[in-house]
Design a protein around this motif. Structure first.
Motif, PDB file in Angstrom:
ATOM      1  N   VAL A 310       0.835  -1.204   0.000  1.00  0.00           N
ATOM      2  CA  VAL A 310       0.000   0.000   0.000  1.00  0.00           C
ATOM      3  C   VAL A 310       0.868   1.252   0.000  1.00  0.00           C
ATOM      4  O   VAL A 310       0.603   2.216  -0.727  1.00  0.00           O
ATOM      5  CB  VAL A 310      -0.967  -0.013   1.207  1.00  0.00           C
ATOM      6  N   ASN A 311       1.939   1.223   0.781  1.00  0.00           N
ATOM      7  CA  ASN A 311       2.851   2.374   0.809  1.00  0.00           C
ATOM      8  C   ASN A 311       3.450   2.622  -0.568  1.00  0.00           C
ATOM      9  O   ASN A 311       3.547   3.771  -1.020  1.00  0.00           O
ATOM     10  CB  ASN A 311       3.953   2.128   1.839  1.00  0.00           C
ATOM     11  N   VAL A 314       0.764   4.200  -2.972  1.00  0.00           N
ATOM     12  CA  VAL A 314       0.320   5.579  -2.715  1.00  0.00           C
ATOM     13  C   VAL A 314       1.472   6.577  -2.816  1.00  0.00           C
ATOM     14  O   VAL A 314       1.239   7.778  -2.992  1.00  0.00           O
ATOM     15  CB  VAL A 314      -0.395   5.720  -1.344  1.00  0.00           C
ATOM     16  N   THR A 315       2.708   6.098  -2.750  1.00  0.00           N
ATOM     17  CA  THR A 315       3.866   6.994  -2.925  1.00  0.00           C
ATOM     18  C   THR A 315       4.440   6.923  -4.329  1.00  0.00           C
ATOM     19  O   THR A 315       5.171   7.828  -4.740  1.00  0.00           O
ATOM     20  CB  THR A 315       4.988   6.652  -1.925  1.00  0.00           C
ATOM     21  N   THR A 367      -2.170   9.462   5.324  1.00  0.00           N
ATOM     22  CA  THR A 367      -2.781   9.334   3.996  1.00  0.00           C
ATOM     23  C   THR A 367      -4.039   8.480   4.062  1.00  0.00           C
ATOM     24  O   THR A 367      -5.072   8.812   3.470  1.00  0.00           O
ATOM     25  CB  THR A 367      -1.778   8.711   3.004  1.00  0.00           C
ATOM     26  N   PHE A 371      -8.383   9.060   3.510  1.00  0.00           N
ATOM     27  CA  PHE A 371      -9.269   8.210   2.705  1.00  0.00           C
ATOM     28  C   PHE A 371     -10.351   7.547   3.558  1.00  0.00           C
ATOM     29  O   PHE A 371     -10.984   6.581   3.134  1.00  0.00           O
ATOM     30  CB  PHE A 371      -8.456   7.140   1.972  1.00  0.00           C
ATOM     31  N   LEU A 398      -6.880   2.494  -1.572  1.00  0.00           N
ATOM     32  CA  LEU A 398      -6.163   2.707  -2.823  1.00  0.00           C
ATOM     33  C   LEU A 398      -6.908   3.668  -3.745  1.00  0.00           C
ATOM     34  O   LEU A 398      -6.742   3.623  -4.966  1.00  0.00           O
ATOM     35  CB  LEU A 398      -5.900   1.363  -3.510  1.00  0.00           C
ATOM     36  N   THR A 401      -3.347   8.718  -4.035  1.00  0.00           N
ATOM     37  CA  THR A 401      -1.946   8.710  -3.615  1.00  0.00           C
ATOM     38  C   THR A 401      -1.778   9.667  -2.444  1.00  0.00           C
ATOM     39  O   THR A 401      -2.752  10.195  -1.909  1.00  0.00           O
ATOM     40  CB  THR A 401      -1.035   9.148  -4.770  1.00  0.00           C
ATOM     41  N   VAL A 402      -0.543   9.934  -2.082  1.00  0.00           N
ATOM     42  CA  VAL A 402      -0.276  10.889  -1.004  1.00  0.00           C
ATOM     43  C   VAL A 402      -0.779  12.281  -1.364  1.00  0.00           C
ATOM     44  O   VAL A 402      -0.939  13.144  -0.491  1.00  0.00           O
ATOM     45  CB  VAL A 402       1.230  10.942  -0.673  1.00  0.00           C
ATOM     46  N   GLN A 409      -8.393   4.566  -9.157  1.00  0.00           N
ATOM     47  CA  GLN A 409      -8.666   3.672  -8.025  1.00  0.00           C
ATOM     48  C   GLN A 409      -8.764   2.207  -8.445  1.00  0.00           C
ATOM     49  O   GLN A 409      -8.113   1.335  -7.848  1.00  0.00           O
ATOM     50  CB  GLN A 409      -9.965   4.094  -7.329  1.00  0.00           C
ATOM     51  N   ARG A 412      -5.343   0.899  -9.767  1.00  0.00           N
ATOM     52  CA  ARG A 412      -4.388   0.743  -8.658  1.00  0.00           C
ATOM     53  C   ARG A 412      -4.738  -0.504  -7.840  1.00  0.00           C
ATOM     54  O   ARG A 412      -3.853  -1.268  -7.429  1.00  0.00           O
ATOM     55  CB  ARG A 412      -4.429   2.002  -7.786  1.00  0.00           C
ATOM     56  N   ASP A 531       1.418   6.642 -10.854  1.00  0.00           N
ATOM     57  CA  ASP A 531       0.321   7.240 -11.625  1.00  0.00           C
ATOM     58  C   ASP A 531       0.815   7.940 -12.883  1.00  0.00           C
ATOM     59  O   ASP A 531       0.095   8.752 -13.480  1.00  0.00           O
ATOM     60  CB  ASP A 531      -0.484   8.208 -10.755  1.00  0.00           C
TER      61      ASP A 531
END
Length: 581
Positions: A310-311, A314-315, A367, A371, A398, A401-402, A409, A412, A531
């Motif tokens: 997940v980290n 999103v990064t 983050t 959400f 998801l 992102t940050v 979505q 991802r 992304d």
């Protein structure tokens, strides 16, 4: 069972018991445990380093009542749903605790021998076990304060009078590792006055005293009951906390490991194809220790995967994920990793300790809160609070992102599962990931329990309408997940123990190479976890030019290896030299 196997088995059981109870004569207890398991006739000796699993093994994690229909027992509805929607791509079902309980959605068991009548009966469990590899929880560390055993404890009668751990509240317990912020000891009134009992997880979950051999006999009897009802995979819940010794951390104690070995010996000699999975939500190196020397758990949860994946997503940076994967030893033959990225609990953060620094963990938690996630806390050294778990549905985790939510979505989310489905190990998919369920925030408000956010109960007819409408995100996600799993189960290189090597293709890419046990199939799994579009020279992937390479996901063939592999946001390929059939 031959006399030789019988003697060898008794020697093994006595050896386990002698380590646990060094000052006792354990011969009689060994005979008693073997009798409870009925290991006195035709059982076979289990194989050594034998795999009873393949790339076709895929579990789903679900509550017995995750899907409900009016006028029908929830376990019947669940069985129907799996047969209609998932049977061709799922081989095993982990039904979370299906017993009468008083709290924690099943993990505070009142009676281990009964099925919760709100969801069905033993016959429903047995029927599911006939068609699927049935996984059940052995909630081994504690039971409900409303159990018959604890009632007897308070009345000072058996069974139960000495099944729990009494501790003087003045005892120095500062070294004990806690997964919760509630008090460790609970005061309780008994016929002999006030006593203080050990409660690792909550005042309603009272820890069992395994220093008492009678507790061991009770638990072995429960194991035998589950085997007789069709359970073939045992999840040892919270097993890391099982043995208590004042002056230690009371987690991962050597005697706890010996208990895992004891239970494995007994279970394997009853059913050689049965599997033990340890649930140890602890830092990575501690978790791996439950493999032992391929003589403890057959499988361990890959607990570091959810927070690291997940980290990364999103990064847009895969570096921590790659570093972790390179540090992971391959599972020995006869063992495997159980890969999951969502569960009934949440995204545990302790397994990320030492892999992400505190600032990165805090940034991830922040983050997720943006959400809609909730954060659960634990008491760390010195009494200070630390984030223990992120409570959120994976689909909503998801959504962006940050920098915030975006339009990627679904892509991802599917990319996350593409990674999990292709990694070394057996995948376990939480039912709400198949269904792309959103955060159930109203449920948290109703229960005041953070984990409720990911425990929504679907109405069967409403769910089927969404899954069949052709346009909802629920429909799109289930279709994509089924397509990927249908591909996975045909590929020898996706065997849980097939070779795996990490690829270095830039921080926006997470890639690895798999090779089948017979070395006749290779798959290069390359995922854009960002992304933005990325272009990777095919020449940098080390594809052999004499082979024809095909992407299993899209069907596209790659013949000119001097071109770039172009991946849009969260696109991925599984490039193989030999598609499975």
């Amino acid at each position: 069972m031959t006399d030789a196997i019988q003697k060898e088995l008794k020697f093994l059981v006595e050896s386990h018991l002698s380590f646990i109870y060094p000052n006792a004569d354990n011969g009689e207890l060994a005979d008693r445990l073997m009798a409870i398991m009925e290991l006195d006739g035709s059982c076979m000796k289990p194989g050594v380093h034998a795999n009873s699993w393949s790339q076709k093994d895929i579990f789903t994690i679900t509550y017995g009542d995750s899907i409900r229909r009016d006028g029908e027992e929830p376990l019947e509805t669940l069985h129907t749903f799996f047969n209609e929607r998932l049977k061709d791509v799922v081989s095993g079902i982990h039904i979370l605790p299906f017993f009468p309980y008083s709290s924690d959605d099943g993990f505070s068991v009142i009676d281990y021998t009964r099925v919760n009548d709100a969801i069905g009966e033993w016959e429903h469990i047995v029927e599911i076990g006939k068609e699927y590899n049935l996984m059940a929880d052995l909630v081994i560390n504690h039971c409900s304060s409303r159990s018959g055993w604890f009632d007897n404890f308070k009345q000072r009668k058996s069974p139960g009078a000495d099944y729990f751990i009494e501790t003087d509240p003045n005892t120095d317990l500062s070294e004990v590792v806690r997964p919760r912020t509630t008090p460790l000891l609970r005061e309780v009134e008994t016929l002999n006055g006030k006593r203080h009992v050990w409660c690792t997880f909550s005042p309603d979950q009272v820890d069992l005293n395994f220093a008492n051999p009678e507790v061991v006999c009770e638990m072995v009897g429960i194991i035998k009951l589950y085997l007789d009802r069709g359970v073939r995979t045992f999840r040892l819940d919270a097993v890391a906390f099982l043995w208590k010794e004042i002056g230690t951390s009371c987690i991962n104690h050597p005697k706890t490991h010996e208990f895992v070995r004891l239970f494995r010996t007994l279970i394997e000699h009853h059913s050689p194809d049965a599997i033990i999975i340890t649930e140890t939500n602890v830092p990575n190196h501690e978790n791996l220790s439950y493999f032992g020397n391929a003589n403890e758990a057959h499988a361990v949860y890959n607990f570091s995967l959810p927070p690291l994946l997940v980290n990364a997503l999103v990064t847009g940076n895969s570096n921590h994920l790659k570093m972790w994967q390179m540090s992971m030893p391959p599972a020995q033959m006869g063992t495997f990793f159980l890969n999951f990225i969502a569960s009934h609990d949440g995204i545990g953060l302790r397994p990320a300790e030492g892999l992400l620094n505190e600032e990165e963990i805090d940034a991830l938690a922040n983050t997720m809160q943006n959400f809609g996630a909730r954060i659960s806390w634990r008491t760390a050294e010195g009494g200070r609070p630390k984030p223990y778990e992120i409570n959120v549905t994976l689909f909503d985790a998801l959504q962006g992102t940050v920098r915030g939510p975006d339009k990627w979505q679904i892509e991802r989310f599917i990319c996350a599962h593409g990674i999990m489905f292709s990694l070394e190990g057996v995948p376990a998919i939480y039912i709400h990931s198949f269904l792309a369920t959103n955060n159930y925030s109203e449920g948290v408000d109703l229960t005041n329990h953070n984990r409720t956010i990911n425990r929504y109960k679907w109405d069967y007819d409403e769910l089927c309408e969404k899954l069949d409408d052709g346009y909802s995100h629920h429909c799109k996600v289930l279709q994509r997940m089924r397509e990927l799993l249908a591909i996975r189960i045909k590929q020898p290189a996706f065997h849980p123990n097939a070779t795996q090597f990490t690829l270095h293709l830039g921080e926006q890419v997470f890639g690895f190479w798999r090779q089948s046990l017979k070395r006749d199939q290779s798959i290069f799994c390359i995922h854009n976890i960002s992304d933005t579009e990325v272009a990777i020279p095919l020449s940098s992937i080390n594809l052999i030019s004499l082979n024809t390479w095909e992407d299993l996901v899209s069907g596209e063939k790659y013949t000119d290896l001097h071109k770039d592999l172009v991946l849009g946001p969260y696109d991925f390929v599984w490039l193989t030299n030999k598609p499975g059939v």
